[in-house]
Design a protein around this motif. Structure first.
Motif, short mmCIF file in Angstrom:
data_model
loop_
_atom_site.label_atom_id
_atom_site.label_comp_id
_atom_site.label_asym_id
_atom_site.label_seq_id
_atom_site.Cartn_x
_atom_site.Cartn_y
_atom_site.Cartn_z
N ALA A 174 0.86 -1.16 -0.01
CA ALA A 174 0.00 0.01 0.03
C ALA A 174 0.79 1.19 -0.02
O ALA A 174 0.58 2.25 -0.49
N GLY A 175 1.96 1.14 0.88
CA GLY A 175 2.90 2.31 0.66
C GLY A 175 3.60 2.75 -0.64
O GLY A 175 3.52 3.74 -1.07
N ILE A 176 3.95 1.40 -1.18
CA ILE A 176 4.29 1.65 -2.79
C ILE A 176 3.47 2.32 -3.53
O ILE A 176 3.66 2.87 -4.50
N ARG A 177 2.19 1.74 -3.55
CA ARG A 177 1.09 2.13 -4.25
C ARG A 177 1.11 3.94 -4.20
O ARG A 177 0.77 4.46 -5.02
N ARG A 178 0.77 4.06 -3.02
CA ARG A 178 0.69 5.52 -2.57
C ARG A 178 1.52 6.32 -3.25
O ARG A 178 1.59 7.58 -3.90
N GLU A 179 3.09 5.88 -3.01
CA GLU A 179 4.00 6.77 -3.50
C GLU A 179 4.17 6.91 -5.05
O GLU A 179 4.54 7.74 -5.47
N MET A 180 3.87 5.64 -5.56
CA MET A 180 3.82 5.58 -7.21
C MET A 180 2.70 6.60 -7.63
O MET A 180 2.90 7.16 -8.51
N ALA A 181 1.43 6.69 -7.07
CA ALA A 181 0.45 7.63 -7.34
C ALA A 181 1.05 8.86 -7.18
O ALA A 181 0.64 9.75 -7.97
N ALA A 182 1.60 9.11 -6.13
CA ALA A 182 2.21 10.64 -5.85
C ALA A 182 3.14 10.83 -7.02
O ALA A 182 3.37 11.98 -7.46
N ILE A 183 4.05 9.90 -7.52
CA ILE A 183 5.19 10.29 -8.44
C ILE A 183 4.58 10.52 -9.48
O ILE A 183 4.65 11.30 -10.53
N THR A 184 3.32 9.63 -9.97
CA THR A 184 2.45 9.77 -11.24
C THR A 184 1.79 11.26 -11.13
O THR A 184 1.96 11.96 -12.34
N ALA A 185 1.26 11.58 -9.96
CA ALA A 185 0.49 12.96 -10.11
C ALA A 185 1.60 14.21 -10.06
O ALA A 185 1.38 15.11 -10.68
N SER A 186 3.08 14.14 -9.54
CA SER A 186 3.67 14.99 -9.47
C SER A 186 4.91 14.88 -10.51
O SER A 186 5.43 16.08 -10.91
N ARG A 211 11.96 -7.07 -2.46
CA ARG A 211 12.43 -7.00 -3.60
C ARG A 211 11.54 -6.43 -4.59
O ARG A 211 12.27 -5.73 -5.68
N LEU A 212 10.11 -6.31 -4.52
CA LEU A 212 9.50 -5.49 -5.47
C LEU A 212 9.63 -4.14 -5.51
O LEU A 212 9.74 -3.30 -6.43
N ALA A 213 9.73 -3.55 -4.20
CA ALA A 213 10.10 -2.24 -3.93
C ALA A 213 11.41 -1.78 -4.71
O ALA A 213 11.71 -0.78 -5.19
N SER A 214 12.60 -2.72 -4.57
CA SER A 214 13.93 -2.34 -4.86
C SER A 214 13.73 -2.29 -6.56
O SER A 214 14.50 -1.68 -7.15
N THR A 215 13.09 -3.38 -6.88
CA THR A 215 12.91 -3.42 -8.58
C THR A 215 12.30 -2.16 -9.00
O THR A 215 12.52 -1.61 -9.89
N THR A 216 11.49 -1.88 -8.23
CA THR A 216 10.52 -0.56 -8.80
C THR A 216 11.41 0.68 -8.61
O THR A 216 11.38 1.52 -9.19
N ASN A 217 12.37 0.87 -7.59
CA ASN A 217 13.05 1.99 -7.64
C ASN A 217 14.16 1.94 -8.85
O ASN A 217 14.66 3.09 -9.10
N ARG A 218 14.78 0.74 -9.17
CA ARG A 218 15.69 0.63 -10.02
C ARG A 218 14.94 0.99 -11.46
O ARG A 218 15.44 1.72 -12.38
N THR A 219 13.75 0.78 -11.55
CA THR A 219 12.95 1.09 -12.55
C THR A 219 12.93 2.54 -12.73
O THR A 219 12.75 3.15 -13.81
N LEU A 220 12.26 3.23 -11.61
CA LEU A 220 12.31 4.58 -11.69
C LEU A 220 13.61 5.44 -11.61
O LEU A 220 13.76 6.35 -12.76
N ALA A 221 14.84 4.64 -11.35
CA ALA A 221 16.24 5.29 -11.82
C ALA A 221 16.18 5.24 -13.07
O ALA A 221 16.74 6.19 -13.80
#
Length: 481
Positions: A223-235, A253-263
């Motif tokens: 849920a925290g990852i989803r909220r942060e991704m929504a905030a990133i999408t909005a901002s 591991r999902l969060a780490s992969t998501t951060n690498r994808t964002l990077a």
């Protein structure tokens, strides 16, 4: 309801509860069946014991009237071979399940209750219904069990009856029916069923509640990852990152992969922004120059610099072609699957260039063939030769050879070379190491970037080293066809 079931937490809770419910029903059914079987077996054993006690009395010649038939208030019948009741429990009022409904014994014809003992009994005796041949005073080994009911002194209960064959001393074939009550079995099964009906729903509620809590805790980082991704999408702030929990599990591991994808996405977007900015800057100069010349020519035709206008137009055309090629490469355009002879292509590109020589290594007298786009590979060699001629003092050498299954093209010059710290940076777009060199002399800084991108799209590599003569050595390696 559908929205609730769309939650992973709800589906996990429902699934776990259903699995436990099925397991509980299966286990409860097995327990009830086992309990009932054991209790029925125990009742059958008790009934057989009672029947054999009466059969033993008959075998030793006890008269019917003196038989122990009223012990423990259990229903007992003694039936002769013709199905007639010769003895029964005193308070027996009704019975079923034994095959003989009579509850009052018939009077003995001889009046002694033990039958006729005239010495001819062995000749007149028949086999009993169990198939066993019994001698006078014998008791059958086989016991028949049946279920029924009986009313004793006004109380009606279900019983399990055991039938034991016996032959008394007078040679009469008799069958003793004795019953054991099933009230204990019914009571135990009903009690167990009641406990299950009350306990199972409570247990399922506990399982569902615990599963809901556990899955909620496990999915809280999601849920925290989803909220942060929504905030990133909005901002649209790609510099932000999602929180990584300290659980070291799949969610972490999902969060780490998501951060690498964002990077990677941030790097790609930044690269595109720089590309657009640099392209705009590079296009602005020839366009401004061309516009100035056209405006001057419109006001003063005699001052028109036709050669300069053509030069700016050609430069603008080349820059547009380079940008278009880079855009196609970034879009993932697959190269053509044609066979290209690198040795012939190198000689073709080197033809007409002063100070450029093409040399084939020993053993490469024929073709060095690769699969790809002839136009794009020709562009790579042309860009490498342009760069080498721009920095060479006097000579440029092109060599073509095979290295196992790999085709290698090397372009070396005798210039100043490329510093080790800049050997990767020169392949970036719009990079020119000599900042003092004019754009007219040095180009837009796209040639080497295009060359490497084309090499990568063809499954190869493009690197730079120090040449034997001290200059730069660009090495293109491609898989052979």
């Amino acid at each position: 309801m559908s929205r609730l079931l769309g939650s992973v937490r709800a589906r996990a809770t429902l699934g776990a509860t259903l699995v436990v419910a099925v397991a509980l029903v299966a286990a409860g059914t097995a327990v009830l069946l086992s309990l009932r079987s054991n209790l029925l077996g125990e009742a059958g054993t008790q009934a057989e014991r009672s029947a054999r006690e009466v059969a033993t009395e008959l075998a030793v010649g006890t008269p019917y009237a003196e038989l122990s038939l009223d012990v423990d208030d259990r229903p007992v019948q003694v039936v002769d071979e013709d199905g007639g009741l010769v003895a029964a429990s005193e308070d027996l009022e009704r019975i079923s399940g034994t095959g003989v409904d009579a509850v009052k014994p018939q009077p003995s014809p001889t009046g002694d209750g033990v039958g006729d003992d005239d010495g001819d009994s062995d000749d007149d005796s028949d086999d009993d219904d169990s198939g066993e041949s019994l001698a006078p005073g014998g008791i059958g080994e086989r016991t028949t069990v049946s279920d029924g009911s009986a009313t004793i002194d006004g109380d009606t209960e279900d019983y399990r009856f055991a039938a034991v064959p016996v032959q008394n001393r007078a040679g009469d074939d008799l069958t003793v029916y004795a019953g054991a009550p099933l009230s204990a079995e019914h009571g135990a099964v009903n009690t167990a069923l009641t406990v299950m009906l009350i306990g199972f729903p409570l247990l399922l509620a506990v399982v569902g509640w615990v599963t809901w809590l556990v899955t909620g805790r496990a999915l809280r980082p999601v849920a925290g990852i989803r909220r942060e991704m929504a905030a990133i999408t909005a901002s649209e702030d790609l510099a932000r990152r999602v929180p990584v929990p300290d659980t070291h599990d799949e969610v972490a591991r999902l969060a780490s992969t998501t951060n690498r994808t964002l990077a990677a996405l941030e790097s790609s977007v930044e690269r595109q922004r720089r590309f657009v900015a640099d392209a705009s800057h590079e296009l602005r100069s020839p366009i401004a120059s061309l516009r100035t010349q056209l405006e001057v020519a419109a006001a003063h035709p005699e001052l028109l610099d036709l050669d300069g206008a053509v030069e700016d137009t050609v430069r603008l055309q080349r820059l547009a072609a380079d940008l278009l090629l880079l855009a196609r490469l970034d879009a993932g355009e697959r190269p053509a699957d044609a066979r290209v002879d690198l040795a012939a292509l190198a000689r073709e590109e080197a033809g007409g260039r002063s100070g450029v020589s093409v040399r084939a290594e020993d053993g490469v007298a024929g073709e060095v063939t690769v699969a790809g786009s002839r136009g794009q590979l020709g562009r790579v060699l042309a860009n490498l030769l342009d760069n080498a001629q721009r920095h060479a003092r006097s000579a440029v050498e092109v060599s073509v050879r095979r290295d196992g299954d790999t085709a290698v093209v090397a372009v070396a010059d005798d210039g100043e070379g490329v510093p080790a710290a800049d050997r990767e940076r020169i392949f970036e777009r719009f990079v020119r190491l000599d900042a003092a060199r004019s754009r007219d002399d040095g180009g837009a800084g796209l040639g080497l970037a295009i060359a490497r991108d084309v090499a990568v799209r063809h499954g190869g590599t493009l690197t730079v080293h120090e040449a034997p003569a001290g200059g730069a050595l660009f090495e293109l390696r491609l898989p052979g066809a």
